[in-house]
Design an enzyme around this catalytic site. Sequence first.
Site, PDB file in Angstrom:
ATOM      1  N   ASP A 196       0.865  -1.177   0.000  1.00  0.00           N
ATOM      2  CA  ASP A 196       0.000   0.000   0.000  1.00  0.00           C
ATOM      3  C   ASP A 196       0.902   1.227   0.000  1.00  0.00           C
ATOM      4  OD1 ASP A 196      -2.417  -1.410   0.084  1.00  0.00           O
ATOM      5  OD2 ASP A 196      -2.421  -1.493   2.265  1.00  0.00           O
ATOM      6  N   ASP A 252      -7.058  -1.429  -4.382  1.00  0.00           N
ATOM      7  CA  ASP A 252      -8.083  -1.133  -3.377  1.00  0.00           C
ATOM      8  C   ASP A 252      -9.082  -0.105  -3.906  1.00  0.00           C
ATOM      9  OD1 ASP A 252      -6.666  -2.812  -1.648  1.00  0.00           O
ATOM     10  OD2 ASP A 252      -5.628  -1.144  -0.669  1.00  0.00           O
TER      11      ASP A 252
END
EC number: 3.4.23.36
Length: 176
Positions: A143, A157
Amino acid sequence: MTDHAAMTTEQLGTFARASAGAVRPSRVRTLARVATAVFLLDVGTKVLAVGLLTPGHPMPLLGDAVTCALTRNAGAALSVAAGYTAALTLIVSGIAIAIAWMGRRLTSPWQALGFGLVLGGAGGNLVDRVFRAPGPLRGHVVDFLSVGRLPVFNIADAAVMTGAACLIAVVLFRTE
């Protein structure tokens, strides 16, 4: 002449009913193109993030509002179920297979877009789960996008959330 015209109309009606459940190539292509684009964009940006960013040292993109901050996520969204990485990997694999199978039955281009976004995002995060440390089926997802006070996320995401919103809108508004 009228018998011929009536027969043609009847044949057209039969053809239309038979075609209703048939595969819509343009929708399948849309799903595949969207999924592929999201997948490649996600994997590519993760490679760049790992190569260019240092954990703990955020890099501003738009002042303090949007930054790149490299993190690794063992769980699902918001780091939920961090101890169940292998189970998450299997669940996401099942979802990806189900979407690919359902792709033949899409009834709207909006469904193709929504499912394509979800499939591409699931595939991008699945690559991390399978190929990144600490090992197969236990890999941590990269991330790197930080917006305000939201948890750090990635392109996959964002695509999954956008695709889910699109699919909810299809159901709520019966968009064809």
